[in-house]
Scaffold this active site. Structure first.
Site, mmCIF file in Angstrom:
data_model
loop_
_atom_site.group_PDB
_atom_site.id
_atom_site.type_symbol
_atom_site.label_atom_id
_atom_site.label_comp_id
_atom_site.label_asym_id
_atom_site.label_seq_id
_atom_site.Cartn_x
_atom_site.Cartn_y
_atom_site.Cartn_z
ATOM 1 N N ASP A 106 -5.561 -3.225 -3.103
ATOM 2 C CA ASP A 106 -4.535 -2.852 -2.145
ATOM 3 C C ASP A 106 -3.787 -4.051 -1.558
ATOM 4 O O ASP A 106 -4.395 -5.016 -1.100
ATOM 5 C CB ASP A 106 -5.197 -2.057 -1.011
ATOM 6 C CG ASP A 106 -4.192 -1.302 -0.170
ATOM 7 O OD1 ASP A 106 -3.418 -1.958 0.546
ATOM 8 O OD2 ASP A 106 -4.182 -0.064 -0.243
ATOM 9 N N SER A 130 0.833 -1.198 0.000
ATOM 10 C CA SER A 130 0.000 0.000 0.000
ATOM 11 C C SER A 130 0.872 1.255 0.000
ATOM 12 O O SER A 130 1.713 1.424 -0.878
ATOM 13 C CB SER A 130 -0.954 -0.043 1.195
ATOM 14 O OG SER A 130 -1.967 0.928 1.081
#
Length: 764
Positions: free
Chosen positions: A317, A79
């Site tokens: 993500d 991320s």
């Protein structure tokens, strides 16, 4: 001077808008790496925080006699940590600058720049009834906007919060193509800045791992007893990059780096899921060709590519399933070269640790409906502790410590056996390459004879390890990923080894290894050579306290140069010429084994190693030569005792791994209280820095300060306890570093003038 490498493997967590804070930390890490590179290359000193790091390394050398090299050779991120990891890896590998990224982070990591034009409210009065939701969101932040934002920024935060809340609902507000374009802009800005040398020594690879979540998943076969196989859906994906230790203009094609950065940071609900078609459209608009597109997708998404479905893969993500990607970083240790003593650190960057969050709460009642759902699908998986990863590292380090204890305990008996075998006068002679080879073979034969029943088990363990090393090399050379293909290659190799009689091992008193088996091990047993040289390097380290450094330098140099040569044989890119044969492997693997053995050419490396060692031994005093030569010739005895402890593996870095953390809670030199006392981006459920430039400037500056403080702690912890800096120097160095950072940034960060005044008072 003694030399040591402080090798940092970085693991970067997610943090949404705290990505700006992490940019400040990674910028300091990059500056430390630049300072170390300049120190060893004897380039002209520079100013700022980099100059303070350079002065520290010079002071360490002058005060302790240790010439310390700091390098970053492994980066893994998810991320927000993934996107920062991509930029840092590009800077280290290609010699590019992180300086252009700061303006891009401060200007572009803004809600107005990220919101998709199609999702934004079309008119100021659009969904006017949603304004109370914005006010409620503002009040639900930790202290409220009035208490956490400078007065000049409060109207900005309120206006952007209102704009964000009134954007189209039930669709991600942020634009995927817009974000992809910003990532490519950042890479272009780095490439356009002045380029400097690669920040790692030649041959030292940089490995980057970026975690991604495959939303739809891909099938993986699992082997059971009954049924023999089952299909499971795997959602974890790791996007790996490596520069193989060679200088290049870029770590990878910008499209591939943008692929990884965009996919790993597709925070659910904020950004649309990433699909490769989005990247294709952005590249087409920019007229940027992506020549190796098919090969890249086949490498990253092999199952989908095999089914012609890579374009349909949906990626989100990376922190959803793997917010702390330690495992790929640990596995990357397998191919680390070593030219000097290594102090290996795993440094994880956690921008907002939440230890004890909610523990012992006295609030009445259970969590609400939405709170439970959001916690279950987002917050809890991302905050899961890294205990399993740390336990794996601790267990590995524990095995090394046990091995070293065993070696120390049995060394007197091993030395007695070697002296009885050769006679004490051996160590008065000058070893030549021919003598070393003859002595080494004689010692191996004697160790085998003394092992009895245990030798057969040891031998089979060695052969199994060699087969798996061969399988790994061929599996990577073939370029067909997946455990099923690995198992297929291993089966063919094991069958060829058995058919040729390479696995003929008996107890030593029944004959031991056959001549055929010995020839096989001499051709392929790379692990044995590496373990022997690492043991010798450890013995040199043990002797450092009793002998002048200048006396040990020649033998140390010979050991590490030879170690580097053998480690080159583990580089998987050396064997790409065998790709066709590996992919066509269906039956007898014997001819392929012959080609691999010729490509490795360990016999030639053995000759070069013995020539180096003989030359180094010739210059050693008798009292130094004796213990080193005893360790070299006694290695077969040590190996029989320790290989089962290592479970058939040679540990690539001989020293235990230490783990360090960089986070607001650990950097208290200026202000205690952690993230709550220093960072603005934690507001609004970690989206806070997207709503104000003042927020971003605050977090970026604290990132540099926190990163600098913790890096000083980590560097100084690499010194021997008996050789440290003078009292009071640590505090003075940190103060100089803090002030250097403030002097650098004060003219640029104009939205937080009061912060500089406050910090200078607190630093004193």
């Amino acid at each position: 001077m003694r030399e040591k490498e402080l090798r940092l493997a970085l693991v970067c967590y997610g943090g949404i808008s705290l990505a700006v804070y992490m940019h400040g930390i990674t910028k300091e890490i990059w500056r430390l790496a630049r300072a170390s590179h300049g120190f060893h290359a004897a380039t002209a000193p520079v100013g700022g925080s980099e100059g303070v790091y350079r002065t520290l390394l010079e002071e360490i050398e002058a005060e302790t006699g240790l010439r310390l090299r700091v390098l970053i050779d492994i980066i893994a991120g998810a991320s927000a940590g993934g996107i920062n990891g991509v930029f840092l890896a590009q800077a280290i590998s290609a010699g590019q600058s992180l300086e252009p990224l700061t303006d891009l982070w401060l200007d572009s990591a803004d809600i107005e720049a990220l919101v998709d034009e199609k999702q934004a409210p079309a008119h100021p009065m659009t969904k006017i009834w949603a304004l109370p939701l914005a006010w409620m969101a503002a009040r639900r932040s930790v202290d409220g906007i009035d208490a956490t934002v400078e007065p000049a920024a409060r109207d900005e935060v309120r206006a952007k919060l209102s704009h964000f809340v009134r954007s189209r609902w039930f669709e991600p507000p942020f634009g995927g193509e817009r974000f992809t374009g910003l990532i490519l802009d950042a890479l272009d800005a780095m490439a356009a800045a002045p380029r400097e040398p690669r920040l790692l020594p030649d041959g030292q690879p940089l490995d980057l791992f970026v975690t991604v979540t495959d939303f739809r998943g891909h099938p993986e076969r699992l082997r059971l007893n009954s049924p023999p196989e089952v299909l499971e859906t795997e959602h974890r994906v790791v996007v790996p990059f490596t520069d193989h230790g060679m200088a290049s203009e870029t770590l990878a094609h910008p499209a591939e780096l943008a692929f990884a950065a965009r996919a790993t940071s597709s925070f659910p609900g904020a950004f649309p899921p990433f699909m490769v078609g989005e990247l294709d459209r952005v590249l087409e608009a920019r007229k940027v060709p992506w020549i190796n597109r098919a090969a890249f997708l086949q490498r990253i998404l092999p199952r989908q590519a095999a089914a012609n479905a890579a374009d349909n893969a949906v990626l989100i993500d990376g922190s959803v399933l793997n917010n702390a990607p330690f495992r790929p970083a640990i596995e990357a240790l397998r191919e680390r070269p070593a030219r000097r003593q290594v102090d290996r650190r795993f440094v994880y960057i956690d921008p907002h640790p939440r230890g004890g969050f909610g523990f012992g709460s006295t609030k009445a009642g259970a969590p609400g409906f939405f709170q439970t759902i959001i916690g279950a699908i987002s917050e809890l998986p991302r905050q899961q502790p890294i205990r399993d990863n740390l336990e794996e590292i601790a267990e590995r380090s524990g095995r090394i410590e046990r091995m070293r204890a065993i070696i120390s305990a049995i060394r007197p008996e091993v030395e007695k056996q070697v002296e009885a075998l050769f006679g004490y006068t051996l160590f008065l002679d000058s070893p030549t390459p021919a003598r070393l080879a003859a002595w080494r073979q004689r010692a191996q034969t004697a160790a085998a004879k003394s092992a009895g029943y245990g030798y057969a088990a040891y031998g089979h363990l060695k052969i199994n390890g060699v087969v798996e090393t061969i399988t790994d090399l061929l599996h990577h050379a073939g370029g067909e990923p997946g455990p099923q293909r690995w198992r297929g290659i291993r089966r063919h190799i094991a069958e060829a080894v058995s058919a040729r009689g390479f696995d003929d091992m008996q107890p030593s008193f029944s004959g031991g290894a056959s001549a055929t088996t010995i020839a096989f091990l001499r051709t392929f047993d790379l692990g044995f050579r590496l373990r022997r040289l690492r043991l010798l390097a450890r013995r040199i380290t043990d002797l450092e306290g009793d002998q002048p450094d200048a006396e040990l330098d020649p033998i140390r140099e010979a050991i590490y140069m030879s170690l580097a040569d053998y480690l080159e044989c583990k580089r998987t890119d050396r064997y790409v010429g065998l790709r066709k044969e590996v992919r066509l492997l269906r039956g007898d693997a014997g001819p392929l084994l012959d080609k691999l053995g010729a490509a490795m050419d360990l016999t030639a490396l053995d000759l070069r190693t013995e020539e180096r060692l003989a030359t180094a031994f010739a210059g050693l005093a008798r009292e130094i030569k004796r213990p080193i030569l005893l360790s070299y010739l006694g290695f077969p005895y040590f190996d029989v005792a320790t290989l089962p402890l290592l479970q058939g593996e040679g540990l690539d870095e001989f020293d235990p791994i230490k783990v360090d953390r960089i986070c607001p809670d650990d950097a208290t030199g200026i202000r205690s209280g952690g993230a709550e006392a220093t960072l603005k981006g934690i507001q609004l459920n970690s989206f806070g820095a997207f709503f104000s430039r003042a927020y971003r400037e605050n977090d970026y500056l604290w990132g540099r300060l926190h990163g600098a403080e913790r890096l000083i702690d980590i560097v100084l912890s690499a010194l021997d306890p008996a050789r440290t800096l003078k009292p009071g120097r640590t505090a003075a160095i940190k103060r100089a570093l803090f002030l250097a950072i403030l002097d650098e940034e004060e003219p640029k960060l104009t939205a937080v003038p009061s912060l500089f005044e406050t910090l200078r008072r607190e630093i004193g």
